[in-house]
Scaffold this motif. Sequence first.
Motif, short mmCIF file in Angstrom:
data_model
loop_
_atom_site.label_atom_id
_atom_site.label_comp_id
_atom_site.label_asym_id
_atom_site.label_seq_id
_atom_site.Cartn_x
_atom_site.Cartn_y
_atom_site.Cartn_z
N ARG A 1 -29.07 -103.88 52.40
CA ARG A 1 -27.79 -104.38 51.95
C ARG A 1 -27.12 -103.40 50.97
O ARG A 1 -25.91 -103.16 51.06
CB ARG A 1 -28.01 -105.72 51.28
CG ARG A 1 -26.74 -106.31 50.76
CD ARG A 1 -26.96 -107.68 50.20
NE ARG A 1 -25.97 -108.53 50.83
CZ ARG A 1 -26.04 -109.81 50.88
NH1 ARG A 1 -27.09 -110.43 50.38
NH2 ARG A 1 -25.10 -110.51 51.43
N ARG A 2 -27.89 -102.83 50.06
CA ARG A 2 -27.33 -101.85 49.11
C ARG A 2 -26.91 -100.57 49.83
O ARG A 2 -25.88 -99.99 49.50
CB ARG A 2 -28.34 -101.55 48.01
CG ARG A 2 -28.46 -102.67 47.02
CD ARG A 2 -29.36 -102.28 45.90
NE ARG A 2 -29.49 -103.36 44.94
CZ ARG A 2 -30.38 -103.40 43.99
NH1 ARG A 2 -31.24 -102.42 43.85
NH2 ARG A 2 -30.42 -104.42 43.15
N ILE A 3 -27.72 -100.10 50.76
CA ILE A 3 -27.37 -98.89 51.51
C ILE A 3 -26.08 -99.12 52.30
O ILE A 3 -25.19 -98.27 52.33
CB ILE A 3 -28.53 -98.45 52.43
CG1 ILE A 3 -29.68 -97.92 51.58
CG2 ILE A 3 -28.06 -97.37 53.41
CD1 ILE A 3 -30.90 -97.54 52.38
N GLY A 4 -25.97 -100.28 52.93
CA GLY A 4 -24.74 -100.63 53.65
C GLY A 4 -23.54 -100.67 52.72
O GLY A 4 -22.45 -100.18 53.06
N GLY A 5 -23.71 -101.23 51.56
CA GLY A 5 -22.63 -101.28 50.57
C GLY A 5 -22.24 -99.90 50.08
O GLY A 5 -21.05 -99.60 49.91
N PHE B 1 -20.34 -98.22 52.92
CA PHE B 1 -19.01 -98.80 53.01
C PHE B 1 -18.13 -98.33 51.85
O PHE B 1 -16.96 -97.99 52.03
CB PHE B 1 -19.08 -100.33 53.04
CG PHE B 1 -17.74 -100.96 53.08
CD1 PHE B 1 -16.98 -100.94 54.23
CD2 PHE B 1 -17.21 -101.57 51.94
CE1 PHE B 1 -15.71 -101.52 54.25
CE2 PHE B 1 -15.95 -102.14 51.95
CZ PHE B 1 -15.21 -102.12 53.11
N GLY B 2 -18.67 -98.31 50.64
CA GLY B 2 -17.91 -97.83 49.48
C GLY B 2 -17.53 -96.37 49.61
O GLY B 2 -16.39 -95.98 49.30
N LEU B 3 -18.49 -95.54 50.06
CA LEU B 3 -18.21 -94.13 50.26
C LEU B 3 -17.14 -93.93 51.34
O LEU B 3 -16.22 -93.12 51.19
CB LEU B 3 -19.49 -93.39 50.63
CG LEU B 3 -19.37 -91.88 50.82
CD1 LEU B 3 -18.92 -91.22 49.52
CD2 LEU B 3 -20.70 -91.30 51.27
N PHE B 4 -17.25 -94.70 52.43
CA PHE B 4 -16.26 -94.62 53.50
C PHE B 4 -14.88 -95.04 52.99
O PHE B 4 -13.88 -94.38 53.28
CB PHE B 4 -16.69 -95.51 54.68
CG PHE B 4 -15.70 -95.54 55.79
CD1 PHE B 4 -15.58 -94.46 56.66
CD2 PHE B 4 -14.87 -96.64 55.97
CE1 PHE B 4 -14.66 -94.49 57.68
CE2 PHE B 4 -13.95 -96.68 57.00
CZ PHE B 4 -13.84 -95.59 57.86
N ALA B 5 -14.81 -96.11 52.23
CA ALA B 5 -13.54 -96.58 51.69
C ALA B 5 -12.94 -95.54 50.74
O ALA B 5 -11.74 -95.26 50.78
CB ALA B 5 -13.73 -97.91 50.98
N LEU B 6 -13.79 -94.92 49.90
CA LEU B 6 -13.32 -93.90 48.98
C LEU B 6 -12.79 -92.68 49.73
O LEU B 6 -11.73 -92.14 49.38
CB LEU B 6 -14.46 -93.49 48.03
CG LEU B 6 -14.13 -92.49 46.94
CD1 LEU B 6 -13.13 -93.11 45.97
CD2 LEU B 6 -15.38 -92.07 46.22
N LEU B 7 -13.49 -92.26 50.78
CA LEU B 7 -13.04 -91.12 51.58
C LEU B 7 -11.72 -91.44 52.30
O LEU B 7 -10.84 -90.58 52.42
CB LEU B 7 -14.11 -90.71 52.58
CG LEU B 7 -15.34 -90.00 51.99
CD1 LEU B 7 -16.38 -89.75 53.06
CD2 LEU B 7 -14.93 -88.70 51.33
N MET B 8 -11.58 -92.66 52.80
CA MET B 8 -10.35 -93.04 53.49
C MET B 8 -9.17 -93.07 52.52
O MET B 8 -8.07 -92.60 52.84
CB MET B 8 -10.51 -94.40 54.18
CG MET B 8 -11.44 -94.37 55.37
SD MET B 8 -11.05 -93.11 56.58
CE MET B 8 -9.48 -93.69 57.18
N VAL B 9 -9.37 -93.58 51.32
CA VAL B 9 -8.32 -93.58 50.32
C VAL B 9 -7.95 -92.14 49.96
O VAL B 9 -6.77 -91.78 49.86
CB VAL B 9 -8.75 -94.38 49.06
CG1 VAL B 9 -7.80 -94.13 47.90
CG2 VAL B 9 -8.85 -95.86 49.39
N GLY B 10 -8.94 -91.28 49.79
CA GLY B 10 -8.69 -89.86 49.52
C GLY B 10 -7.92 -89.20 50.65
O GLY B 10 -7.00 -88.41 50.42
N LEU B 11 -8.27 -89.55 51.88
CA LEU B 11 -7.59 -88.98 53.04
C LEU B 11 -6.13 -89.42 53.06
O LEU B 11 -5.22 -88.59 53.31
CB LEU B 11 -8.29 -89.41 54.32
CG LEU B 11 -7.72 -88.85 55.62
CD1 LEU B 11 -7.94 -87.35 55.68
CD2 LEU B 11 -8.37 -89.53 56.79
#
Length: 114
Positions: free
Chosen positions: A8-12, A15-25
């Motif tokens: 659950r933590r790895i998934g979070g 997901f957080g890293l993906f969301a951060l990268l998408m916002v940066g993009l």
Amino acid sequence: MNRFLTARRIGGLFFGLFALLMVGLFIVQRFYVEPEDACVKSGRWWYAEGRTCVQPIYLPDITGRAEGVSRAEASAQQNRELVAIEDRLKREREARAAAILRDRKAYEAKLPEV
């Protein structure tokens, strides 16, 4: 045993890293790529070092030559004008020298002989 990195933590984290990268993009797209595209579409020049959009200056406005006249044609025309000016100045110098010579002879003819 209590594990720190559970599924659950790895998934979070992913997901957080993906969301951060998408916002940066999206931020890069909005503030870095789109201004350049908008500038180029409007027919102006993108100055990448200063990240500014500049209006190109029409060359005939600077040089004063007519629209559609090449640099070689304009140069040839200016050279013809310079040759005409030099010829006119040469004729004026020759006329001035002839007038001086004529006046000198007239003056010498008026002098009494000694």
